[in-house]
Design an enzyme around this catalytic site. Structure first.
Site, PDB file in Angstrom:
ATOM      1  N   GLU A  46       0.849  -1.185   0.000  1.00 14.22           N
ATOM      2  CA  GLU A  46       0.000   0.000   0.000  1.00 14.22           C
ATOM      3  C   GLU A  46       0.886   1.235   0.000  1.00 14.22           C
ATOM      4  O   GLU A  46       1.760   1.384   0.857  1.00 14.22           O
ATOM      5  CB  GLU A  46      -0.908  -0.001   1.226  1.00 14.22           C
ATOM      6  CG  GLU A  46      -1.680   1.282   1.450  1.00 14.22           C
ATOM      7  CD  GLU A  46      -2.517   1.710   0.247  1.00 14.22           C
ATOM      8  OE1 GLU A  46      -2.303   2.846  -0.229  1.00 14.22           O
ATOM      9  OE2 GLU A  46      -3.347   0.907  -0.216  1.00 14.22           O
ATOM     10  N   GLY A  52      -7.779   2.772   2.489  1.00  9.99           N
ATOM     11  CA  GLY A  52      -8.087   3.302   1.174  1.00  9.99           C
ATOM     12  C   GLY A  52      -9.043   4.487   1.164  1.00  9.99           C
ATOM     13  O   GLY A  52      -9.256   5.162   2.178  1.00  9.99           O
ATOM     14  N   CYS A  54     -12.302   4.614   0.917  1.00 11.56           N
ATOM     15  CA  CYS A  54     -13.494   4.479   1.754  1.00 11.56           C
ATOM     16  C   CYS A  54     -13.241   4.995   3.167  1.00 11.56           C
ATOM     17  O   CYS A  54     -14.034   5.776   3.697  1.00 11.56           O
ATOM     18  CB  CYS A  54     -13.934   3.018   1.798  1.00 11.56           C
ATOM     19  SG  CYS A  54     -15.367   2.730   2.854  1.00 11.56           S
ATOM     20  N   GLY A 192     -25.540  11.061  -9.002  1.00  9.02           N
ATOM     21  CA  GLY A 192     -25.438   9.725  -8.452  1.00  9.02           C
ATOM     22  C   GLY A 192     -25.404   9.792  -6.934  1.00  9.02           C
ATOM     23  O   GLY A 192     -25.627  10.847  -6.332  1.00  9.02           O
ATOM     24  N   ILE A 194     -22.973   9.762  -4.740  1.00  2.00           N
ATOM     25  CA  ILE A 194     -22.003  10.677  -4.144  1.00  2.00           C
ATOM     26  C   ILE A 194     -22.477  12.118  -4.264  1.00  2.00           C
ATOM     27  O   ILE A 194     -22.460  12.883  -3.289  1.00  2.00           O
ATOM     28  CB  ILE A 194     -20.617  10.501  -4.801  1.00  2.00           C
ATOM     29  CG1 ILE A 194     -20.054   9.111  -4.487  1.00  2.00           C
ATOM     30  CG2 ILE A 194     -19.649  11.580  -4.318  1.00  2.00           C
ATOM     31  CD1 ILE A 194     -18.760   8.806  -5.202  1.00  2.00           C
ATOM     32  N   ARG A 282     -16.287   7.650 -11.004  1.00  2.00           N
ATOM     33  CA  ARG A 282     -14.912   7.313 -10.653  1.00  2.00           C
ATOM     34  C   ARG A 282     -14.315   6.434 -11.741  1.00  2.00           C
ATOM     35  O   ARG A 282     -15.039   5.766 -12.491  1.00  2.00           O
ATOM     36  CB  ARG A 282     -14.856   6.597  -9.298  1.00  2.00           C
ATOM     37  CG  ARG A 282     -15.393   7.465  -8.152  1.00  2.00           C
ATOM     38  CD  ARG A 282     -15.283   6.767  -6.810  1.00  2.00           C
ATOM     39  NE  ARG A 282     -13.898   6.572  -6.397  1.00  2.00           N
ATOM     40  CZ  ARG A 282     -13.180   7.469  -5.730  1.00  2.00           C
ATOM     41  NH1 ARG A 282     -13.700   8.648  -5.419  1.00  2.00           N
ATOM     42  NH2 ARG A 282     -11.936   7.208  -5.378  1.00  2.00           N
ATOM     43  N   HIS A 464     -44.826  -2.884  16.044  1.00  2.00           N
ATOM     44  CA  HIS A 464     -45.657  -1.676  15.894  1.00  2.00           C
ATOM     45  C   HIS A 464     -45.395  -0.747  17.072  1.00  2.00           C
ATOM     46  O   HIS A 464     -45.388  -1.194  18.226  1.00  2.00           O
ATOM     47  CB  HIS A 464     -47.129  -2.068  15.865  1.00  2.00           C
ATOM     48  CG  HIS A 464     -48.071  -0.894  15.884  1.00  2.00           C
ATOM     49  ND1 HIS A 464     -48.321  -0.135  14.762  1.00  2.00           N
ATOM     50  CD2 HIS A 464     -48.824  -0.351  16.887  1.00  2.00           C
ATOM     51  CE1 HIS A 464     -49.187   0.819  15.063  1.00  2.00           C
ATOM     52  NE2 HIS A 464     -49.511   0.706  16.360  1.00  2.00           N
TER      53      HIS A 464
END
Length: 486
Positions: A46, A52, A54, A192, A194, A282, A464
């Site tokens: 990484e 990342g 998210c 969309g 985002i 994206r 309920h």
């Protein structure tokens, strides 16, 4: 625990592992964790921080801010609807940011700690394929994968030609939360999930918001009634929604942006805003990945297409792909990439693993109102030639929906297998709009995933008063046992 390499590496070292994962986002780290738990030696490369987009720029920080937005909206509702004499004196942006960043930091520490505990070797650096089983990581050397390589490099915001983000006047979804302060006005390009979420967030924080979408409705991939109810809810909150509209030109100034937007009638409308937020999709990140060296290529859209979707394996045996590098039917959703990671890890470990059933992956937009859906839309079902029976119910038809007072609806699409068109077939899709429906979609996911029929669901009585009663009532009607519906 901080991310670090567990032993000192040099640029000329060669190292062996069972599995090499390139990319530490949701798809990458879930693959690494599951593979390690199955006894495989795993290297996770990484170049930034595990978690990342998210965790650090998308899902988590945006939902933290959307929660703050709900609190602001709640104060206004308390005053205007319930007689609670409360006001918002001001918004302390630095305090909001501090809380958001603390949530992100604690999540990041958790992910890093899980990886370390599982025995995953996290190597910080840029990874490049050098062959079908070899990877070079900058500053760390050459790595050989005994069982396979997993590509999980994610995506970045798609940019518009001639409209470069500057982090202040023009921003993308990756940096919108980190731009300085709160703007008084925002133009959001893209309707969309985002774009809708960011439009909702900024409106809650007091900004004047214009939301522009080129398609004829918001959330174009969702059921048409979902889009209709969503637009109604956003407009009620004071958001200007322009569907079927396109950006013609922009002019930047010291104070912000002046954009010319062309409406469906061909009229040009000028929108002035302090900030322009580009949320037009994206695009996969594959530059510098060295796909050619491993015998791979992308399709015209930049995706790495699996040769075997049941294993998410590419045309090169042993190289698998997860997350945003996948084309549709993968959904570009974090929770879908978790499932993809599990599948690939178990495949590499040589144990049976069910393919990802994308038809039962829920889709959620965390705006106000929220939307949540799973399965086929009515249009999709009819396009496949399926006879269908549809039932809808407004949330305001039940007591808890009246308490919330925010509108919304439930829509169920079921197969009509009866001679008279009754809904005696399986449930094909469930679509929700309204407050907190993100927390209601789980039951519908099971209903669709387990091929339940309306009569199966109608046997079970919801509590309920709850919003879930609207879901239950919808299935009762489809099963021919209506209670409050006519």
């Amino acid at each position: 625990m901080s991310e670090r390499v567990s032993e000192r590496l040099t640029g000329t070292d060669t190292h062996a592992a069972d599995v090499i994962v390139i990319g530490g986002g949701t798809g990458g780290y879930s693959t690494a964790l599951r593979a390690a738990s199955l006894g495989l030696r795993v290297v996770l490369a990484e170049r930034d921080l595990v978690g990342g987009t998210c965790l650090h720029r998308g899902c988590i920080p945006s939902k933290a801010m959307l929660h703050a937005a709900e609190l602001v909206d709640g104060i206004a509702e308390a005053r205007e609807r319930w007689g609670v004499k409360a006001t918002v004196d001001s918004l302390d942006w630095s305090a909001l940011v501090a809380t958001r960043d603390d949530i992100v930091a604690r999540n990041h520490q958790g992910v890093a700690g899980h990886l370390a505990h599982a025995g995953v070797r996290v190597v910080r650096g840029t990874a490049r394929l050098t062959g079908p089983r070899t990877v070079r990581i900058s500053g760390a050397g050459e790595f050989t994968a005994g069982r396979g390589i997993v590509l999980a490099t994610g995506s970045r915001p798609r940019l518009l030609p001639g409209l470069a983000p500057d982090g202040r006047r023009v921003v993308t979804s990756d940096d919108a939360l980190f731009a300085p302060g709160l703007p008084a006005s925002v133009l959001v390009l893209g309707g969309g999930a985002i774009g809708v979420e960011y439009a909702s967030l900024h409106r809650s924080m007091g900004a004047e918001v214009t939301l522009v979408e080129a398609a004829d409705r918001l959330l174009p991939l969702e059921d048409t009634e979902v889009g209709r109810h969503l637009v109604r809810g956003l407009k009620k909150r004071g958001i200007t929604v322009r569907t079927g509209s396109t950006l013609v030109s922009t002019q930047l100034s010291a104070d912000g942006v002046r954009a010319t937007v062309r409406t469906p009638k061909g009229e040009d409308v000028v929108v002035a805003a302090e900030r322009l937020l580009v949320a037009v999709g994206r695009t996969p990140v594959t530059d510098g990945l060295g796909l050619e060296a491993a015998g791979l290529s992308t399709d015209a859209r930049g995706y790495v297409v699996p040769a075997d979707w049941s294993r998410l394996e590419t045309a090169v045996p042993g190289i698998h792909v997860v997350g945003d590098l996948l084309p549709p039917p993968s959904l570009g959703l974090a929770h879908a990439s978790f499932a993809e990671g599990l599948l690939v890890a178990e495949t590499l470990a040589g144990i049976p693993s069910p393919p990802v059933d994308y038809a039962t992956v829920p889709r959620v937009t965390y705006s106000s109102p929220q939307t949540a859906s799973v399965g086929l839309t009515e249009a999709e079902a009819r396009a496949r030639g399926l006879p269908v029976k549809v039932n809808t119910m407004p949330l305001t038809a039940i007591a808890k929906g009246m308490v919330h007072g925010k509108g919304g609806m439930v829509k169920v699409v079921a197969a009509a297998d009866g001679a008279g068109g009754e809904a005696t077939g399986v449930v094909l899709g469930v679509h929700l709009v309204g407050p907190q429906v993100s927390e209601m979609i789980g039951q519908s996911q099971l209903i669709v995933g387990w091929d339940a029929e309306p009569s199966d669901v109608a046997r079970y009585v919801p509590a309920h008063p709850t919003l879930s009663e609207a879901v239950g009532e919808t299935f009762l009607t489809l099963a021919g046992r209506p209670l409050h519906q006519h």
